[in-house]
Design an enzyme around this catalytic site. Structure first.
Site, PDB file in Angstrom:
ATOM      1  N   HIS A 130      -5.479 -84.646  94.429  1.00 58.15           N
ATOM      2  CA  HIS A 130      -6.528 -85.123  93.790  1.00 58.15           C
ATOM      3  C   HIS A 130      -6.542 -85.748  92.464  1.00 58.15           C
ATOM      4  O   HIS A 130      -6.938 -86.785  92.010  1.00 58.15           O
ATOM      5  CB  HIS A 130      -7.533 -83.980  93.684  1.00 58.15           C
ATOM      6  CG  HIS A 130      -8.246 -83.484  94.919  1.00 58.15           C
ATOM      7  ND1 HIS A 130      -7.915 -82.226  95.287  1.00 58.15           N
ATOM      8  CD2 HIS A 130      -9.011 -83.833  96.074  1.00 58.15           C
ATOM      9  CE1 HIS A 130      -8.500 -81.702  96.435  1.00 58.15           C
ATOM     10  NE2 HIS A 130      -9.026 -82.738  97.040  1.00 58.15           N
ATOM     11  N   GLN A 182     -20.568 -82.691 106.901  1.00 59.88           N
ATOM     12  CA  GLN A 182     -19.616 -83.251 107.242  1.00 59.88           C
ATOM     13  C   GLN A 182     -18.914 -81.977 108.240  1.00 59.88           C
ATOM     14  O   GLN A 182     -17.770 -82.041 108.660  1.00 59.88           O
ATOM     15  CB  GLN A 182     -18.645 -83.985 106.527  1.00 59.88           C
ATOM     16  CG  GLN A 182     -18.179 -83.273 105.430  1.00 59.88           C
ATOM     17  CD  GLN A 182     -17.290 -84.171 104.340  1.00 59.88           C
ATOM     18  OE1 GLN A 182     -18.054 -84.930 103.849  1.00 59.88           O
ATOM     19  NE2 GLN A 182     -16.071 -83.888 104.513  1.00 59.88           N
ATOM     20  N   HIS A 209      -6.435 -80.111  93.671  1.00 64.26           N
ATOM     21  CA  HIS A 209      -4.788 -79.721  93.627  1.00 64.26           C
ATOM     22  C   HIS A 209      -4.294 -80.999  93.017  1.00 64.26           C
ATOM     23  O   HIS A 209      -4.766 -82.211  92.764  1.00 64.26           O
ATOM     24  CB  HIS A 209      -4.466 -79.446  94.847  1.00 64.26           C
ATOM     25  CG  HIS A 209      -4.774 -80.214  96.134  1.00 64.26           C
ATOM     26  ND1 HIS A 209      -4.360 -81.578  96.183  1.00 64.26           N
ATOM     27  CD2 HIS A 209      -5.379 -80.150  97.054  1.00 64.26           C
ATOM     28  CE1 HIS A 209      -4.871 -82.189  97.345  1.00 64.26           C
ATOM     29  NE2 HIS A 209      -5.695 -81.368  97.944  1.00 64.26           N
ATOM     30  N   GLY A 263      -7.489 -90.781  99.484  1.00 61.52           N
ATOM     31  CA  GLY A 263      -6.056 -90.475  99.624  1.00 61.52           C
ATOM     32  C   GLY A 263      -5.740 -90.612 101.164  1.00 61.52           C
ATOM     33  O   GLY A 263      -6.568 -90.766 102.130  1.00 61.52           O
ATOM     34  N   ARG A 318      -7.240 -76.918 101.881  1.00 63.77           N
ATOM     35  CA  ARG A 318      -7.305 -75.894 103.083  1.00 63.77           C
ATOM     36  C   ARG A 318      -6.004 -74.996 103.204  1.00 63.77           C
ATOM     37  O   ARG A 318      -5.889 -74.320 103.861  1.00 63.77           O
ATOM     38  CB  ARG A 318      -7.616 -76.451 104.596  1.00 63.77           C
ATOM     39  CG  ARG A 318      -8.919 -76.930 104.765  1.00 63.77           C
ATOM     40  CD  ARG A 318      -9.529 -77.193 105.818  1.00 63.77           C
ATOM     41  NE  ARG A 318     -11.014 -77.390 106.251  1.00 63.77           N
ATOM     42  CZ  ARG A 318     -11.646 -78.545 106.109  1.00 63.77           C
ATOM     43  NH1 ARG A 318     -10.901 -79.708 105.676  1.00 63.77           N
ATOM     44  NH2 ARG A 318     -12.778 -78.474 106.269  1.00 63.77           N
ATOM     45  N   ALA A 334     -11.853 -77.578  94.888  1.00 63.43           N
ATOM     46  CA  ALA A 334     -10.682 -77.082  94.877  1.00 63.43           C
ATOM     47  C   ALA A 334      -9.557 -77.898  94.680  1.00 63.43           C
ATOM     48  O   ALA A 334      -8.635 -78.082  95.561  1.00 63.43           O
ATOM     49  CB  ALA A 334     -10.627 -76.433  96.424  1.00 63.43           C
ATOM     50  N   GLN A 353     -10.279 -91.258 107.648  1.00 62.54           N
ATOM     51  CA  GLN A 353     -11.479 -91.409 106.739  1.00 62.54           C
ATOM     52  C   GLN A 353     -11.108 -92.586 105.933  1.00 62.54           C
ATOM     53  O   GLN A 353     -12.277 -93.433 105.669  1.00 62.54           O
ATOM     54  CB  GLN A 353     -11.608 -90.214 105.749  1.00 62.54           C
ATOM     55  CG  GLN A 353     -12.453 -90.367 104.849  1.00 62.54           C
ATOM     56  CD  GLN A 353     -12.321 -88.864 104.034  1.00 62.54           C
ATOM     57  OE1 GLN A 353     -13.164 -87.749 104.581  1.00 62.54           O
ATOM     58  NE2 GLN A 353     -11.759 -88.674 102.894  1.00 62.54           N
TER      59      GLN A 353
END
Ligand code: AMP
Length: 290
Positions: free
Chosen positions: A42, A66, A39, A152, A192, A37, A158
């Site tokens: 990315h 996850q 954008h 990112g 999201r 997905a 993360q």
């Protein structure tokens, strides 16, 4: 020159054939792990990777490990054709798109359990999350064998967890953090965001405004920034996010930018403001440097 379609591989054996060929020619490889997905956030990771490595591999894998059973695995947006078209525009060399059975074959039983930067914040609300992330990233790193992997800052905790895992396990690659790409109104780009309806989308940038204001207030206080002041200012930022129309604010925290432990102004350490909040059934996270 007309751009070629991006090559897609779906088995570890096919992936290795391609990467071994590049290695033989002395070409460096950068990996961009994603859940698809895609954008512009990315794509920015791919562009940044190309400055360091001749070859880029984007992995697309919606990692079941996850997601908790009650989370959005089933409805997580998937659009492989759209993703491949976008990756073609930035000349990504290879897409690594394994199915769940290739990644977690029958009998799979080993898990990486991160601590340190993984403690608190997201883990208080999604306890399964970083174990799933660390395990899949460890596998992606050993499958692809890149010199670099791009992550990112949008998912700041993360990024720190992955850096810690790579250091702790002596994994032979360098993790590169890439600044968050935002929409014009400040909302961090995220797969999201597609879940948001029109009115939620108008409310969404409030999270970034509130944490930016909090970061500025913390910076202005310098050494006078005590833990008590942080707690008060963070509470005001929480209230601002709720008043803008968010349904639940999970957390707004000011933390050490590397360890993610609580800090104050006297420590002289770089700090980061991190937040997570819900708009209806959609959970948004964001963070900014102090
Ligand atoms: P995801 O597909 O959401 O798992 O994200 C894959 C990678 O893209 C992670 O390293 C994210 O931090 C990064 N990423 C996602 N959104 C953005 C953004 N707006 N700016 C920069 N990087 C991002």
């Amino acid at each position: 020159m007309k751009r070629q379609p991006v090559k897609v591989v779906r088995t570890v054996a096919d992936l290795r054939k391609v990467v071994v060929g590049w290695r033989k020619s002395g070409e460096k490889v950068a990996l961009i792990p994603t859940m698809g997905a895609l954008h512009d956030g990315h794509l920015q990771l791919v562009r940044t990777a190309q400055k360091r490595a001749r070859r880029t591999v984007t992995s697309i894998f919606v990692n079941p490990a996850q997601f908790a059973p009650h989370e959005d695995l089933a409805r997580y947006p998937r659009d492989e054709a759209g993703d491949l078209a976008k990756l073609k525009t930035v000349d990504c060399d290879l897409v690594w798109a394994p199915g769940p059975a290739e990644m977690y074959p029958e009998g799979f039983a080993t898990r990486v359990v991160p601590a340190g930067a993984a403690e608190g914040l997201e883990t208080d609300y999604r306890p399964h999350f970083f174990g799933g992330v660390a395990t899949v990233c460890c596998k992606l790193f050993t499958q692809v064998g890149p010199e670099f992997a791009m992550f990112g800052e949008k998912d700041y905790q993360q990024l720190q967890v992955v850096k810690q895992m790579v250091a702790d396990l002596n994994l032979p690659l360098k993790i590169i953090g890439v600044p968050t790409i935002r929409e014009k109104d400040g909302l961090a780009m995220s797969s999201r965001n597609k879940y948001l309806d029109e009115s939620q989308r108008r409310i969404a940038p409030a999270i970034q405004r509130a944490i930016k204001r909090l970061a500025d207030e913390c910076a202005a206080l310098g050494v006078a920034l005590t833990s008590a002041r942080i707690a008060k200012l963070a509470e005001a930022a929480r209230a601002e996010i709720a008043a803008a129309g968010f349904d639940t604010v999970d957390y707004v925290e000011v933390r050490d930018a590397v360890t993610l432990k609580p800090v104050d102004g006297k420590s002289g350490r770089p700090m980061r403001v991190l937040a997570a909040a819900w708009l209806g059934k959609t959970r948004l996270i964001d963070n900014v440097a102090v």
